[in-house]
Design an enzyme around this catalytic site. Structure first.
Site, PDB file in Angstrom:
ATOM      1  N   ASP A 261     -10.061  -7.411  -0.224  1.00  0.00           N
ATOM      2  CA  ASP A 261      -8.952  -7.757  -1.199  1.00  0.00           C
ATOM      3  C   ASP A 261      -7.606  -6.898  -0.996  1.00  0.00           C
ATOM      4  O   ASP A 261      -6.507  -7.405  -1.031  1.00  0.00           O
ATOM      5  CB  ASP A 261      -9.204  -7.450  -2.882  1.00  0.00           C
ATOM      6  N   HIS A 262      -7.670  -5.680  -0.407  1.00  0.00           N
ATOM      7  CA  HIS A 262      -6.469  -4.974  -0.174  1.00  0.00           C
ATOM      8  C   HIS A 262      -5.873  -5.596   0.947  1.00  0.00           C
ATOM      9  O   HIS A 262      -4.594  -5.572   1.158  1.00  0.00           O
ATOM     10  CB  HIS A 262      -6.733  -3.733   0.006  1.00  0.00           C
TER      11      HIS A 262
ATOM     12  N   ASP B 214      -8.856  -5.027  -5.285  1.00  0.00           N
ATOM     13  CA  ASP B 214      -8.197  -4.049  -4.532  1.00  0.00           C
ATOM     14  C   ASP B 214      -8.099  -2.845  -4.981  1.00  0.00           C
ATOM     15  O   ASP B 214      -7.803  -2.363  -6.172  1.00  0.00           O
ATOM     16  CB  ASP B 214      -6.727  -4.459  -4.319  1.00  0.00           C
TER      17      ASP B 214
ATOM     18  N   SER C 251       0.879  -1.287   0.051  1.00  0.00           N
ATOM     19  CA  SER C 251      -0.040   0.125   0.134  1.00  0.00           C
ATOM     20  C   SER C 251       0.901   1.068   0.121  1.00  0.00           C
ATOM     21  O   SER C 251       1.599   1.432  -0.871  1.00  0.00           O
ATOM     22  CB  SER C 251      -0.842   0.052   1.281  1.00  0.00           C
TER      23      SER C 251
END
Length: 288
Positions: free
Chosen positions: A271-272, A215, A156
Site C-alpha cells: 500500500d505504501h 500503508d 514518504s
C-alpha cells in the site's frame, strides 16, 4: 441512546469533505513524486521510463537538489503543461542507509518557527541539507516565471521534508500561499504544538495528506507516549487503490477515525508503494 449515537455519527461525518481536493492534480503530483526516485541523469532529460510517463509533457529549467553526506534529494522544474513551478522531495530509497537512519531518528528537536514546537530530528536534518539549494534554485526559477503557479509534493520521507519546505517557499513567494501542496504516505512530522501551528497557517490554497489503505508510514512515529507525534489536518484517505480504485474519504481533522486511523493494523508495504494504483517499486528499480 439512539439519538446520542446518531449525534456522534453526524459529528464524525461533519468533519469530512470540508476542504478542496483536486484529484487530477494530486495524481499528477504523485507522478512527479515517483519520478524523484529516478537517476538524475534520466530526470534531467525527462526520460525515466514509466515514472516520467506519468507526466509526459515533462519539465524545463530543471534543478536537482542533492546532499552527498545524507543522500537527501529533490528537484525543481517548470511544467508548461500546468504553468507551474514543481518542487519535489524524494522519499526513502531502500538501499540508502542514510535515508533509513533519518527515518529511524525519532529524537525531537526544537523547531524555530513556532513556540513549544518540536519536530522529528531525522526528517528536519534531511531537509536542512537541501535548504540552501532550494532557496537558490527556487529564487532563480521564480524570477523567470514570476506569475506561474507553485506546486509542492513528496512521498514518504519526501513528504516529511516537503512540510519543512513550506514556510521557506511561502516566504520566498512574498508571503503568499502557494497553489497546491499534496503529499503521499507522510509520516508524522512533529509534536502537537507543531501540528496546531501548521494547521493555522495559510501556506497553500490546496493542501492534503493523501494516504492509502494499510500503508504503515502514516502511523509513524507513534502518537502514543513517549513518542507523541501528531499529524496535521486535511487527510484524503483511499480505502485501497488496488481493490477499490479511487474511492476515498476526506477528513478535515487530523487523526480522524474515518481515515487512516480506521486501520487497526497497518503494515502493508504494498500500500505504501501503490499510490494511484501504480507499481512504485518496479518503476523505481527500472529508472536507476
Amino acid at each position: 441512546m439512539k439519538s446520542i449515537f446518531l449525534l456522534i455519527i453526524s459529528l464524525l461525518l461533519a468533519s469530512c469533505s470540508q476542504f478542496q481536493y483536486n484529484e487530477t492534480l494530486a495524481q499528477d503530483l504523485a507522478g512527479f513524486s515517483l519520478a524523484s526516485y529516478c537517476n538524475p541523469k534520466y530526470l534531467q532529460q525527462w526520460n525515466c521510463g514509466s515514472a516520467c510517463k506519468k507526466n509526459p509533457n515533462g519539465l524545463t529549467d530543471f534543478s536537482y537538489l542533492y546532499n552527498k553526506t545524507l543522500k537527501a534529494s529533490g528537484y525543481i522544474g517548470y511544467s508548461a503543461h500546468h504553468d507551474a513551478i514543481i518542487v519535489v522531495f524524494r522519499g526513502t530509497v531502500p538501499w540508502l542507509i542514510q535515508n533509513w537512519i533519518a527515518d529511524l531518528n525519532t529524537i525531537k528537536i526544537q523547531y524555530p518557527f513556532c513556540e513549544n514546537c518540536y519536530v522529528h530530528k531525522g526528517f528536519y536534518k534531511q531537509f536542512n541539507q537541501l535548504k540552501s539549494q532550494l532557496i537558490q534554485s527556487f529564487t532563480e526559477i521564480r524570477q523567470k516565471y514570476p506569475s506561474s503557479k507553485i506546486f509542492v509534493t513528496g512521498h514518504s520521507l519526501g513528504a516529511a521534508m516537503s512540510f519543512h519546505s513550506m514556510p521557506i517557499i511561502f516566504e520566498l513567494n512574498g508571503n503568499k500561499p502557494i497553489d497546491a501542496f499534496y503529499n503521499y504516505g507522510s509520516p508524522r512530522v512533529g509534536n502537537e504544538a507543531y501540528a496546531t501551528w501548521f494547521n493555522l497557517q495559510n501556506f497553500a490554497l490546496q493542501y492534503g495528506r493523501i494516504n492509502n489503505a494499510a500503508d504503515p508510514v502514516p502511523h509513524l512515529p507513534p502518537i502514543l507516549f513517549p513518542f507523541q507525534f501528531y499529524h496535521t489536518n486535511h487527510e484524503i484517505f483511499y480505502t485501497s487503490f488496488i481493490e477499490d480504485g479511487n474511492k476515498y474519504e476526506q477528513c478535515l481533522d487530523a487523526e480522524h477515525k474515518l481515515c487512516a486511523n480506521s486501520k487497526i493494523i497497518a503494515a502493508s508495504v504494498r500500500d505504501h508503494l501503490s499510490y494511484f494504483g501504480w507499481n512504485w517499486a518496479t518503476s523505481i528499480l527500472t529508472c536507476q
